[in-house]
Design a protein around this motif. Structure first.
Motif, PDB file in Angstrom:
ATOM      1  N   PHE A   1      33.348  35.075  50.931  1.00  0.00           N
ATOM      2  CA  PHE A   1      33.840  36.426  50.690  1.00  0.00           C
ATOM      3  C   PHE A   1      32.966  37.295  49.798  1.00  0.00           C
ATOM      4  O   PHE A   1      32.388  36.833  48.829  1.00  0.00           O
ATOM      5  N   THR A   2      32.934  38.590  50.158  1.00  0.00           N
ATOM      6  CA  THR A   2      32.383  39.628  49.291  1.00  0.00           C
ATOM      7  C   THR A   2      33.528  40.429  48.678  1.00  0.00           C
ATOM      8  O   THR A   2      33.378  41.001  47.609  1.00  0.00           O
ATOM      9  N   THR A   3      34.669  40.471  49.376  1.00  0.00           N
ATOM     10  CA  THR A   3      35.883  41.145  48.913  1.00  0.00           C
ATOM     11  C   THR A   3      37.085  40.352  49.405  1.00  0.00           C
ATOM     12  O   THR A   3      37.125  39.974  50.568  1.00  0.00           O
ATOM     13  N   VAL A   4      38.043  40.131  48.515  1.00  0.00           N
ATOM     14  CA  VAL A   4      39.286  39.455  48.902  1.00  0.00           C
ATOM     15  C   VAL A   4      40.402  40.484  48.874  1.00  0.00           C
ATOM     16  O   VAL A   4      40.537  41.246  47.919  1.00  0.00           O
ATOM     17  N   ARG A   5      41.218  40.486  49.937  1.00  0.00           N
ATOM     18  CA  ARG A   5      42.323  41.440  50.045  1.00  0.00           C
ATOM     19  C   ARG A   5      43.690  40.785  49.912  1.00  0.00           C
ATOM     20  O   ARG A   5      44.640  41.411  49.499  1.00  0.00           O
ATOM     21  N   ARG A   6      43.835  39.531  50.340  1.00  0.00           N
ATOM     22  CA  ARG A   6      45.125  38.841  50.253  1.00  0.00           C
ATOM     23  C   ARG A   6      44.899  37.407  49.802  1.00  0.00           C
ATOM     24  O   ARG A   6      43.908  36.775  50.171  1.00  0.00           O
ATOM     25  N   LEU A   7      45.861  36.907  49.031  1.00  0.00           N
ATOM     26  CA  LEU A   7      45.876  35.510  48.582  1.00  0.00           C
ATOM     27  C   LEU A   7      47.249  34.928  48.866  1.00  0.00           C
ATOM     28  O   LEU A   7      48.263  35.608  48.716  1.00  0.00           O
ATOM     29  N   HIS A   8      47.269  33.672  49.261  1.00  0.00           N
ATOM     30  CA  HIS A   8      48.535  32.941  49.387  1.00  0.00           C
ATOM     31  C   HIS A   8      48.255  31.511  48.946  1.00  0.00           C
ATOM     32  O   HIS A   8      47.402  30.835  49.521  1.00  0.00           O
ATOM     33  N   TYR A   9      48.979  31.076  47.925  1.00  0.00           N
ATOM     34  CA  TYR A   9      48.814  29.714  47.423  1.00  0.00           C
ATOM     35  C   TYR A   9      50.044  28.895  47.758  1.00  0.00           C
ATOM     36  O   TYR A   9      51.170  29.248  47.401  1.00  0.00           O
ATOM     37  N   ASP A  10      49.845  27.791  48.459  1.00  0.00           N
ATOM     38  CA  ASP A  10      50.894  26.838  48.803  1.00  0.00           C
ATOM     39  C   ASP A  10      50.873  25.745  47.737  1.00  0.00           C
ATOM     40  O   ASP A  10      50.020  24.852  47.760  1.00  0.00           O
TER      41      ASP A  10
ATOM     42  N   ALA B   1      52.992  23.261  47.044  1.00  0.00           N
ATOM     43  CA  ALA B   1      53.350  21.905  47.486  1.00  0.00           C
ATOM     44  C   ALA B   1      52.159  21.166  48.088  1.00  0.00           C
ATOM     45  O   ALA B   1      51.996  19.963  47.866  1.00  0.00           O
ATOM     46  N   ASP B   2      51.327  21.871  48.843  1.00  0.00           N
ATOM     47  CA  ASP B   2      50.186  21.226  49.499  1.00  0.00           C
ATOM     48  C   ASP B   2      48.856  21.507  48.819  1.00  0.00           C
ATOM     49  O   ASP B   2      47.815  21.024  49.278  1.00  0.00           O
ATOM     50  N   ASP B   3      48.871  22.278  47.724  1.00  0.00           N
ATOM     51  CA  ASP B   3      47.659  22.641  46.993  1.00  0.00           C
ATOM     52  C   ASP B   3      46.622  23.278  47.931  1.00  0.00           C
ATOM     53  O   ASP B   3      45.476  22.861  48.003  1.00  0.00           O
ATOM     54  N   VAL B   4      47.072  24.291  48.663  1.00  0.00           N
ATOM     55  CA  VAL B   4      46.220  24.999  49.617  1.00  0.00           C
ATOM     56  C   VAL B   4      46.195  26.478  49.244  1.00  0.00           C
ATOM     57  O   VAL B   4      47.247  27.089  49.041  1.00  0.00           O
ATOM     58  N   MET B   5      44.992  27.033  49.157  1.00  0.00           N
ATOM     59  CA  MET B   5      44.818  28.463  48.926  1.00  0.00           C
ATOM     60  C   MET B   5      44.305  29.093  50.213  1.00  0.00           C
ATOM     61  O   MET B   5      43.366  28.585  50.837  1.00  0.00           O
ATOM     62  N   TYR B   6      44.941  30.189  50.610  1.00  0.00           N
ATOM     63  CA  TYR B   6      44.464  30.996  51.727  1.00  0.00           C
ATOM     64  C   TYR B   6      43.968  32.314  51.158  1.00  0.00           C
ATOM     65  O   TYR B   6      44.615  32.890  50.281  1.00  0.00           O
ATOM     66  N   MET B   7      42.837  32.781  51.667  1.00  0.00           N
ATOM     67  CA  MET B   7      42.288  34.070  51.266  1.00  0.00           C
ATOM     68  C   MET B   7      41.885  34.841  52.508  1.00  0.00           C
ATOM     69  O   MET B   7      41.378  34.256  53.465  1.00  0.00           O
ATOM     70  N   SER B   8      42.093  36.142  52.454  1.00  0.00           N
ATOM     71  CA  SER B   8      41.588  36.992  53.528  1.00  0.00           C
ATOM     72  C   SER B   8      40.818  38.146  52.898  1.00  0.00           C
ATOM     73  O   SER B   8      41.090  38.544  51.766  1.00  0.00           O
ATOM     74  N   GLY B   9      39.857  38.642  53.661  1.00  0.00           N
ATOM     75  CA  GLY B   9      39.054  39.746  53.165  1.00  0.00           C
ATOM     76  C   GLY B   9      37.833  39.966  54.032  1.00  0.00           C
ATOM     77  O   GLY B   9      37.865  39.748  55.246  1.00  0.00           O
TER      78      GLY B   9
END
Length: 164
Positions: A10-19, A21-29
């Protein structure tokens, strides 16, 4: 408080979602190969990435995928909102009139997509989803998903029932 450097790609992140229970990070951008193109200010970006074992310091994406994006189409396709539930990720665009895309959370592969039905007037009576968090989803104990999409023009909250 901890400051973390922006992870690849990423150069820019627009959304984050951290799970948690499963220790998973999602990023969009946006990335160098899928840059910001000034379509609209509220989009989630062109790329979604999943990072497993985020709390251990892992900053290498498990997978990345391109989100629906085609500003030359009519209507233009740009991803604005994402929802995470069970084994799936759901996305919706700004101008795409309540169309929902579904993806597998495990690998980012496409599962399918659907449009509003005639029971709500179809796409002709469904407006833009022009807010950053216009979709939510939950997985029921039966395995069925309930996906809510809020659209502004015709003042609807669309409720989709989906059983993969």
């Amino acid at each position: 408080m901890e400051t973390i450097a922006l992870p690849a790609p990423f150069t820019t992140v627009r959304r984050l979602h951290y799970d948690v229970a499963d220790d998973v990070m999602y990023m969009s951008g946006y990335t160098p190969t899928a840059p910001f193109d000034n379509a609209y200010w509220k989009e989630a970006g062109k790329v979604l990435a999943r990072y497993d074992r985020w709390s251990t310091g892992n900053r290498t994406a498990t997978w990345t995928m391109l989100l629906p994006w085609d500003t030359t189409a009519t209507p233009a396709v740009t991803t604005v909102s994402l929802a995470f539930a069970g084994d799936h990720i759901f996305t919706v665009g700004v101008q795409t009139r309540g169309q929902v895309w579904a993806w597998r959370a495990s690998d980012g592969s496409a599962v399918g997509n659907w449009l509003p039905g005639s029971n709500v007037g179809g796409v002709d009576r469904t407006g833009w989803v022009d807010l950053p968090y216009g979709i939510s989803a939950v997985r029921r104990s039966t395995g069925e998903y309930l996906v809510n999409v809020e659209e502004d023009l015709f003042n609807k909250v669309l409720l989709y029932r989906w059983a993969p």
